[in-house]
Design a protein around this motif. Structure first.
Motif, short mmCIF file in Angstrom:
data_model
loop_
_atom_site.label_atom_id
_atom_site.label_comp_id
_atom_site.label_asym_id
_atom_site.label_seq_id
_atom_site.Cartn_x
_atom_site.Cartn_y
_atom_site.Cartn_z
N GLY A 10 0.69 -1.16 0.03
CA GLY A 10 0.13 -0.03 0.08
C GLY A 10 0.81 1.17 0.06
O GLY A 10 1.91 1.10 0.94
N ARG A 11 0.54 2.12 -0.97
CA ARG A 11 1.38 3.31 -0.82
C ARG A 11 1.17 4.23 0.24
O ARG A 11 2.40 4.81 0.55
CB ARG A 11 0.95 4.27 -2.26
N ARG A 12 0.18 4.15 0.99
CA ARG A 12 0.07 4.92 2.16
C ARG A 12 0.26 4.17 3.29
O ARG A 12 0.93 4.54 4.38
CB ARG A 12 -1.18 5.85 2.21
N SER A 13 -0.49 3.00 3.37
CA SER A 13 -0.63 2.25 4.64
C SER A 13 0.85 1.33 4.75
O SER A 13 1.41 1.09 5.94
CB SER A 13 -1.64 1.06 4.46
N GLY A 14 1.47 1.08 3.69
CA GLY A 14 2.67 0.14 3.80
C GLY A 14 2.22 -1.29 4.07
O GLY A 14 3.33 -2.06 4.32
N ARG A 15 0.96 -1.44 4.09
CA ARG A 15 0.47 -2.89 4.34
C ARG A 15 0.44 -3.76 2.96
O ARG A 15 0.08 -3.14 1.85
CB ARG A 15 -0.70 -2.91 5.27
N GLY A 70 5.95 -10.62 -26.61
CA GLY A 70 6.81 -11.73 -26.00
C GLY A 70 7.03 -11.42 -24.31
O GLY A 70 7.75 -11.82 -23.84
N ARG A 71 6.49 -10.48 -23.93
CA ARG A 71 6.43 -9.83 -22.50
C ARG A 71 5.00 -9.92 -21.54
O ARG A 71 4.06 -10.37 -22.47
CB ARG A 71 7.00 -8.45 -22.32
N TYR A 72 5.13 -9.85 -20.64
CA TYR A 72 3.95 -9.95 -19.75
C TYR A 72 3.54 -8.74 -19.06
O TYR A 72 4.38 -7.76 -18.77
CB TYR A 72 4.09 -11.08 -18.57
N TRP A 73 2.31 -8.46 -19.08
CA TRP A 73 1.72 -7.04 -18.64
C TRP A 73 0.41 -7.26 -17.67
O TRP A 73 -0.20 -8.27 -17.74
CB TRP A 73 1.20 -6.40 -19.87
N LEU A 74 0.46 -6.24 -16.88
CA LEU A 74 -1.06 -5.85 -16.00
C LEU A 74 -1.51 -4.50 -16.61
O LEU A 74 -0.72 -3.69 -16.87
CB LEU A 74 -0.57 -5.74 -14.62
N THR A 75 -2.91 -4.64 -16.72
CA THR A 75 -3.61 -3.35 -17.13
C THR A 75 -4.92 -3.67 -16.69
O THR A 75 -5.45 -4.74 -16.16
CB THR A 75 -3.48 -3.24 -18.73
N GLY A 76 -5.85 -2.86 -17.00
CA GLY A 76 -7.28 -2.72 -16.89
C GLY A 76 -7.89 -1.87 -17.72
O GLY A 76 -7.45 -1.00 -18.06
N SER A 77 -9.24 -1.77 -17.61
CA SER A 77 -10.15 -0.84 -18.39
C SER A 77 -9.82 0.78 -17.77
O SER A 77 -9.16 0.70 -16.68
CB SER A 77 -11.50 -0.95 -18.29
N PRO A 78 -9.90 1.67 -18.49
CA PRO A 78 -9.48 2.98 -18.38
C PRO A 78 -10.06 3.40 -17.01
O PRO A 78 -11.20 3.13 -16.56
CB PRO A 78 -10.18 3.91 -19.40
N GLY A 79 -8.96 4.24 -16.14
CA GLY A 79 -9.67 4.65 -14.94
C GLY A 79 -8.49 4.47 -13.83
O GLY A 79 -7.55 3.62 -14.18
N ALA A 80 -8.65 5.08 -12.73
CA ALA A 80 -7.68 5.06 -11.72
C ALA A 80 -7.63 3.68 -10.85
O ALA A 80 -8.66 2.98 -10.79
CB ALA A 80 -7.71 6.11 -10.62
N ARG A 81 -6.72 3.18 -10.77
CA ARG A 81 -6.49 2.03 -9.66
C ARG A 81 -5.61 1.98 -8.93
O ARG A 81 -4.45 2.61 -8.68
CB ARG A 81 -6.05 0.80 -10.96
N ASP A 82 -6.10 1.21 -7.71
CA ASP A 82 -5.08 1.51 -6.25
C ASP A 82 -3.73 0.59 -6.55
O ASP A 82 -2.80 1.12 -6.27
CB ASP A 82 -5.83 1.02 -5.25
N TRP A 83 -3.92 -0.58 -7.24
CA TRP A 83 -2.90 -1.40 -7.46
C TRP A 83 -1.94 -0.62 -8.10
O TRP A 83 -0.68 -0.90 -8.03
CB TRP A 83 -3.23 -2.76 -8.00
N ALA A 103 4.54 3.64 -6.22
CA ALA A 103 5.30 4.06 -4.98
C ALA A 103 6.08 2.92 -4.70
O ALA A 103 7.33 3.09 -4.16
CB ALA A 103 4.26 4.14 -3.94
N HIS A 104 5.77 1.69 -4.84
CA HIS A 104 6.58 0.52 -4.48
C HIS A 104 6.59 -0.62 -5.52
O HIS A 104 5.80 -1.38 -5.68
CB HIS A 104 6.14 -0.22 -3.34
N PRO A 105 7.55 -0.53 -6.46
CA PRO A 105 7.39 -1.51 -7.72
C PRO A 105 7.76 -2.88 -7.63
O PRO A 105 7.10 -3.84 -8.04
CB PRO A 105 8.47 -0.76 -8.74
N ALA A 106 8.34 -3.35 -6.32
CA ALA A 106 8.30 -4.76 -5.95
C ALA A 106 7.03 -5.31 -5.65
O ALA A 106 6.32 -4.58 -4.75
CB ALA A 106 9.36 -4.91 -4.93
N PHE A 107 6.56 -6.41 -6.23
CA PHE A 107 5.25 -7.07 -5.76
C PHE A 107 5.60 -8.58 -5.88
O PHE A 107 6.56 -9.07 -6.56
CB PHE A 107 4.14 -6.35 -6.40
N THR A 108 4.35 -9.41 -5.44
CA THR A 108 4.41 -10.62 -5.47
C THR A 108 3.27 -10.99 -6.46
O THR A 108 2.14 -10.67 -6.59
CB THR A 108 4.19 -11.57 -4.32
#
Length: 118
Positions: free
Chosen positions: A23-28, A41-54, A60-65
């Motif tokens: 979490g960008r603010r909570s750190g959780r 040949g690469r992998y992506w995350l996206t979603g329909s247009p709009g703001a997304r918390d993820w 803020a924190h590019p490392a993720f699982t």
């Protein structure tokens, strides 16, 4: 670290994945379900247009699982902001989605993150 064949096969098999971001603010940890896309040949995350918390969390924190059925991968997200790269990637992804609406709206307003192995 290069992606193993086993990891690539697991990623190719599983379109619906879960990710845990910080979490960008909570750190959780924040875990959500999301679709994984493949283009150029690469992998992506996206979603329909709009703001997304993820997406805000990854800025803020590019490392993720990235959680696959039998595998948890520590990865990094590379936000794609370059208009030409966004147009190329969305040009490959959006036409495959019958529900997506216009390519232009995705280029203008959708989050786009490349999944990079840590």
């Amino acid at each position: 670290m290069s992606m193993t064949d086993e990891t690539r096969q697991a990623l190719d098999r599983q379109r619906t994945v879960e990710i845990t971001t910080t979490g960008r603010r909570s750190g959780r940890p924040k875990r959500i379900e999301i679709w994984r896309y493949r283009a150029a040949g690469r992998y992506w995350l996206t979603g329909s247009p709009g703001a997304r918390d993820w997406y805000a969390n990854l800025l803020a924190h590019p490392a993720f699982t990235l959680h696959l059925t039998d595998l948890d991968l520590r990865v990094r997200g590379r936000p794609v902001t370059d208009p030409d790269e966004r147009a190329r990637v969305f040009g490959a992804i959006v036409p495959t989605l019958d529900w997506a609406g216009s390519l232009e709206s995705w280029i203008a307003g959708s989050p786009l993150v490349e999944i990079e192995l840590a």
